[in-house]
Write a protein that holds these residues in place. Structure first.
Motif, short mmCIF file in Angstrom:
data_model
loop_
_atom_site.label_atom_id
_atom_site.label_comp_id
_atom_site.label_asym_id
_atom_site.label_seq_id
_atom_site.Cartn_x
_atom_site.Cartn_y
_atom_site.Cartn_z
N ASP A 29 1.54 14.82 10.70
CA ASP A 29 1.63 13.33 10.35
C ASP A 29 1.37 12.21 11.52
OD1 ASP A 29 2.25 14.31 7.91
OD2 ASP A 29 4.35 13.40 8.01
N GLY B 13 -11.67 16.07 12.29
CA GLY B 13 -10.99 17.12 12.14
C GLY B 13 -9.28 16.68 11.78
N ALA B 14 -9.28 15.38 11.19
CA ALA B 14 -8.26 14.81 10.66
C ALA B 14 -7.57 15.37 9.51
CB ALA B 14 -8.34 13.26 10.42
N SER B 15 -6.58 15.77 9.24
CA SER B 15 -6.08 16.55 7.95
C SER B 15 -5.47 15.30 6.89
CB SER B 15 -4.90 17.47 8.44
OG SER B 15 -5.16 18.65 9.04
N MET B 16 -5.63 14.11 7.25
CA MET B 16 -5.33 13.33 6.04
C MET B 16 -3.87 13.54 5.46
SD MET B 16 -9.13 12.45 5.20
CE MET B 16 -9.07 10.94 4.88
N THR B 17 -2.79 13.53 6.22
CA THR B 17 -1.82 14.41 5.79
C THR B 17 -0.87 13.30 5.02
OG1 THR B 17 -0.57 13.91 7.61
CG2 THR B 17 -1.26 16.02 7.43
N ASN B 18 0.16 13.67 4.14
CA ASN B 18 0.89 12.82 3.45
C ASN B 18 1.43 11.83 4.01
OD1 ASN B 18 2.53 12.12 0.89
ND2 ASN B 18 4.45 12.66 2.56
N GLY B 19 1.81 12.07 5.26
CA GLY B 19 2.61 10.97 5.99
C GLY B 19 1.93 10.23 6.82
N ALA C 225 -12.87 12.13 9.20
CA ALA C 225 -13.00 13.53 8.80
C ALA C 225 -13.72 14.55 9.65
CB ALA C 225 -13.60 13.43 7.32
N ARG D 203 -4.76 11.32 -4.92
CA ARG D 203 -4.73 11.53 -3.48
C ARG D 203 -5.32 12.87 -3.06
NH1 ARG D 203 1.20 11.54 -1.39
NH2 ARG D 203 0.48 10.62 0.41
N PHE E 23 -3.78 19.27 0.78
CA PHE E 23 -4.61 18.33 1.13
C PHE E 23 -5.65 18.98 1.99
CE2 PHE E 23 -1.99 14.36 0.91
CZ PHE E 23 -1.96 14.08 -0.42
N GLN E 24 -5.11 19.89 3.07
CA GLN E 24 -5.78 20.61 4.15
C GLN E 24 -6.66 21.56 3.02
OE1 GLN E 24 -6.18 20.47 7.45
NE2 GLN E 24 -7.51 22.15 7.56
N GLU F 227 0.83 4.42 -2.54
CA GLU F 227 0.45 5.68 -2.13
C GLU F 227 1.49 6.83 -2.67
OE1 GLU F 227 -2.42 6.51 -0.33
OE2 GLU F 227 -1.79 8.37 -0.90
N SER G 119 0.95 -1.34 0.26
CA SER G 119 0.04 0.08 0.18
C SER G 119 0.89 1.34 -0.02
CB SER G 119 -0.96 -0.03 1.37
OG SER G 119 -0.38 0.13 2.55
N GLN G 120 1.88 1.22 0.53
CA GLN G 120 2.76 2.32 0.54
C GLN G 120 3.48 2.67 -0.83
OE1 GLN G 120 5.03 3.59 4.06
NE2 GLN G 120 6.74 4.31 2.91
N ARG H 280 -17.59 16.38 6.83
CA ARG H 280 -17.79 17.25 7.58
C ARG H 280 -19.04 18.08 7.51
NH1 ARG H 280 -11.65 19.70 8.20
NH2 ARG H 280 -10.78 17.65 9.05
N GLY I 181 -7.36 4.56 3.30
CA GLY I 181 -7.37 6.20 3.24
C GLY I 181 -6.26 6.89 2.66
N ASN I 182 -5.13 6.62 3.31
CA ASN I 182 -3.93 7.22 2.95
C ASN I 182 -2.80 5.96 3.11
OD1 ASN I 182 -2.39 9.70 1.47
ND2 ASN I 182 -1.06 9.07 3.52
N GLY I 183 -2.31 5.56 2.40
CA GLY I 183 -1.34 4.32 2.15
C GLY I 183 0.01 4.61 2.84
N TYR I 184 0.62 5.64 3.48
CA TYR I 184 1.94 5.61 3.97
C TYR I 184 1.96 4.86 5.33
CZ TYR I 184 6.21 7.97 4.83
OH TYR I 184 7.68 8.24 4.91
N SER J 33 0.90 17.92 2.12
CA SER J 33 -0.22 18.06 3.39
C SER J 33 -0.84 19.30 3.07
CB SER J 33 0.49 17.68 4.47
OG SER J 33 1.09 16.35 4.52
#
Lengths: 348, 348, 348, 348
Positions: free
Chosen positions: C230, C263-269, C260, D250, D299-300, B80, B76-77, D261, C66-69, D296
């Motif tokens: 992250d 308030g999650a930002s679902m960042t790159n990391g 969501a 992404r 994304f925000q 992504e 998965s990484q 939200r 959701g995000n694969g990191y 990120s």
């Protein structure tokens, strides 16, 4: 003649009775062929999973995208709901909108659909602009509706007909082809039927024999980029095996293996799509879904029937004279020379 | 001998110098082979994209899953981020955890990685329990680390070695195989290298010739379900073409076409995975990414090299005596009888 | 205290009896917590779908990324076969290999599994290196096995425990949280249970109230890139609704909506993964699969339970002193100040 | 009035100048609105990524499917090639074919496209049959073409206009809404613009405030299945950040967080689609692609702009009288009562 009449019999499993997609009970196929003047060589082909109200009784279904340079309509709803609720129509690249119109109108008109407000039309295409003046967009929704309303339970007409009227495969005339496999009772006793619209390139192998190389007609022959193998294939799989949409997706992936065995190059410009559905809710609604462990023979059947359907699309197509949009000039595409194929494959 | 020495030369494109994955500059391969007593026949194979710090200089990468009955770690990484940051290790099904341990520890130990807190280990596997007492789990992280630390730029050892020590393909001894293609300058001048760990079933075709059927050894031969073709294949593709992760994913899909041409049945129980990466950031960091329109020759090269790598995995493997976990008894798996293959393919 | 005790009750549907994942009959949860010296703050959490032989009786399952990191193990086989055959273990990022070892060994040891040769271990992780010296890799397979063997039917321990011992969410101490929803009979009467391992950033909202902004602690507060949000979240969903793997995948997507809303930002990391399974084969094996048209209340339940589980992970966590690997120094992460949250949300 | 004029300002990042999608330089939006008699309330909205030849200069693009009960055309080619080559048109569910016709014909007619033989029309839809007699199919390709040819660089008309003429959201009148975010220079300085066609249900929250619950209008209010929250949303994201198609995918996933939200229930019957594209090849063709590590803040920004665009679609829509196909009778859908929203949110 069909491939099997020349002794070309890919794989190890027996065919169904007609050796085409209509061996799956209830499945119907119809064509509309449009030939006008020197430059229109196109058409449409409709596959109906059953003869009931398709919208009210959708069939479990899945799609696999081999290479997505194409315009298959309906793809995300099939993935989400695991179902197809309309006929599947194949046509040329610039007529997808017209085929959608035909499917939407036909669906709204069916008895029992008076309150239907949403229709997920499923339309596949390949690009027949090598023989057809595709930019004229002469196919109308009414013509395409004929393919739907005239659909019958077979045998399937093959070659330069319907959506295959103007297609080209491996440099020879391609078109519509079909084949089937019927599994022995100890492997489940189910039938797999495949129909293809062949319009792609590569290095043709026929049941393993290097036909393309021997005849000197293949992708990258002169190692120049201008020697395009682009094009596409639409593959439709029907089965009466009681498959979940997940296992139908797995099944559809196997069709690509059948495609690969014919020597397809699966180029950048190719739209290689597989649509698979099961009719079991009509023929055996109480059947328990096939378990993962019992899928393998169905996979093998799919590979074999796809390979043979592609050969049939070539073997049954006759030479066509048309119009090449890229050069804006007349073009003849020859039928595959079956005598030479016979010689090369050593078939008897 | 390798396939090409017997005249088996799939496709139309020229090979690289060594005709293996190390023809892609900088790529290194290492094996560890573990043979103990009568029942341990296993090992691991590591592929390193370059000899720098892989974590600090990850390579663009992608994965395609042909059939997902397998345990590929890291998937998965890669999807992504479009990158691989470690060596790729192949091993047996029940040693994926050990290979991850080896990769994690090795990565944490590299100079410059003192603050690294996250490692996405990439580990593929096939199940060698037909010749190896896999439940004993005797491979240790330290052993597997040897495959990483001993990796060199080739030529690649093939056959019953490393992760291929105990694998079986088409009923004969499989193993590690490799091949490459080098595109002419007018098609980009890039190299594609493929390495496989073959451990699957079907109906063997060698460059189109029906070897499996002629030798009477193939899937569904007796049309009984007990005749399993299960198994798996891991395919690793390296290239120096400057590909985005999206185009690497498309490339990896084409390896399945090469697999299909060998006669693979792609059964339910098969884990068919392709991992592809590009080394261009090391060899030509300023290169503009290859455009979609220029991908087709790379696709063709991938199909050809994969097919040939599979043949090499069979042709280079010798007969192995081991232990079959399912029957709990000794088992011999014969090498493919090359004299008969030669006869059937008509190679000279 | 749990969120609901402070009057925080997201959504409109009633909870199950314990308001945690073990409200789904048969589901068991176990933790192992490892606290050593000043720098080890970690652990593992195991979720067992039922108390039978999981390998012989796998459960329908799906994964959504959701995000694969992240390093979720087992993902491709779940997608292919639509099943989970082992416990699900959550742990820290650099212990995935160890958790796989624990699952493999435990599975091989179960009565009835004497011939098992393949195990698809399912392991999720988040990175607790903000409080835990993760590079020491002190968790052993034996410790993790304790989480599996000690699993019980609840209530679930929450906060800084098991895999949540060293995690951080929105800058406060996160950890393990759980919640459930029980649908009224006219909506199917089924239960949805959710368990999370929270370790991510963003701008905390509690049931809509801007807690993060009011407390001055959130992502991009100073509009500088160094203010990292992250981190990751693992979400596990259990249900007794008779869902196909396709509908379990759809269900798992809805958990991201619950995420969501916090308030999650679902960042790159971030590694944001959802694993969903159904226990219906154990509790009601003859049940007909839930139809697409009846999924919506289950989706709503999933959104609500996920949101509340995240609040519980924060509300139940206490202040922890540990070690920050990135700065190589001690670090205290405060518990969320519940009195202020109460004030801001205006609860009761 | 727009949401921000009432003090509703989701998130922490600054808006662009117009606070709509046309803040991304070059992006143009056009509407065609069709109101006829008592029962036709529909239209189309076109988004053009730039004012050059879109076919000859396609834009990097991606699609994410939140829930796929919808008919988005063009999806597989965008995924394969990572590009969009036409305007994006939004319309009603049964007019996708007509919008495709409009796009195909318009594209074939553009100067420089005289040899174009393949057009991947991108058409999204939601179902406006709650106010529009959708089965009449009165929108023609010529009308829809007006949306394309009249497109301008803003500001965007919002509310009950274009493709939003007959849509309903959370039980109130929905429609077209837009918003943008402009990142500070130290976060890249790029702009994200979002446009939505809102037509879905759930439990409305406005910037966290429980508007739906307070006003007594929400999904599952009476816990009966007849209380449908079905419907859909189309979300289009434009940016000038130099993103690969992978990072655009992404980005598009994050729009679903903004949707969540607002209280969306993401029901079975919802078609939730996100289309994202980048204009950087027009505005800064030499720009290096944005690295994963810098994604990120984008994304925000996407989460925030999507949330606000949805509020704008509701806040700007006025009460509409139309025709409900499911009941075959007239229907009035009220505008959101902004005075009460102001009260509940405590905005001033």
């Amino acid at each position: 003649v069909r491939a099997r009449e020349l002794g070309i019999a890919p794989g190890v499993l027996p065919t169904g009775e007609k050796n085409d997609i209509t061996d799956v009970a209830g499945v119907r196929v119809g064509h509309v062929t449009l030939i006008e003047g020197n430059d229109i060589r196109t058409g449409a082909t409709a596959i109906l999973p059953h003869d009931g109200n398709l919208y009210q009784s959708p069939v479990p279904a899945a799609v696999f995208v081999g290479n997505g340079y194409g315009k298959l309509a309906g793809i995300s709803q099939i993935a989400e709901l695991g179902e197809i609720e309309t006929p599947i129509v194949l046509t040329n690249t610039l007529s997808v909108d017209r085929a959608m119109s035909a499917i939407i109108d036909w669906t709204l008109d069916q008895p029992g659909n008076e309150r239907v407000r949403s229709v997920n039309a499923v339309v596949g295409e390949t690009n027949d602009s090598g023989l057809n003046n595709i930019r004229k967009r002469v196919l109308t929704p009414d013509m395409i509706r004929e393919a739907i309303t005239s659909a019958s339970t077979g045998p399937v007409q093959e070659g330069a007909v319907g959506a295959g009227t103007g297609t080209i495969a491996f440099g020879w005339k391609g078109g519509i082809g079909s084949s089937s496999r019927h599994l022995p009772e100890n492997l489940g006793g189910h039938t797999i039927g495949v129909l293809v619209q062949s319009n792609f390139g590569g290095i043709l192998q026929v049941d393993g024999a290097p036909v393309g190389e021997r005849l000197g007609q293949y992708y990258l022959k002169d190692e120049v980029a201008s020697d395009k193998a682009d094009g596409s294939i639409m593959i439709v799989i029907a089965t009466d095996a009681p498959l979940s949409s997940r296992n139908l997706e797995r099944l559809s992936k196997r069709a690509i293996a059948g495609l690969a065995r014919t020597g397809a190059s699966m180029t950048n410009g190719s739209g290689d799509y597989v649509v698979a559905f099961s009719t079991y809710r009509q023929t055996d609604p109480a059947a328990a879904q096939t378990e993962n462990d019992n899928m393998s023979p169905l996979f093998q059947a799919t590979i074999e029937a796809t390979e043979e359907a592609i050969y049939n699309s070539l073997f049954m197509a006759e030479t066509v004279d048309g119009f090449d949009v890229s050069t804006q000039s007349p073009r003849r595409v020859e039928a595959l020379p079956l005598d030479k194929v016979k010689e090369i494959t050593g078939a008897n």
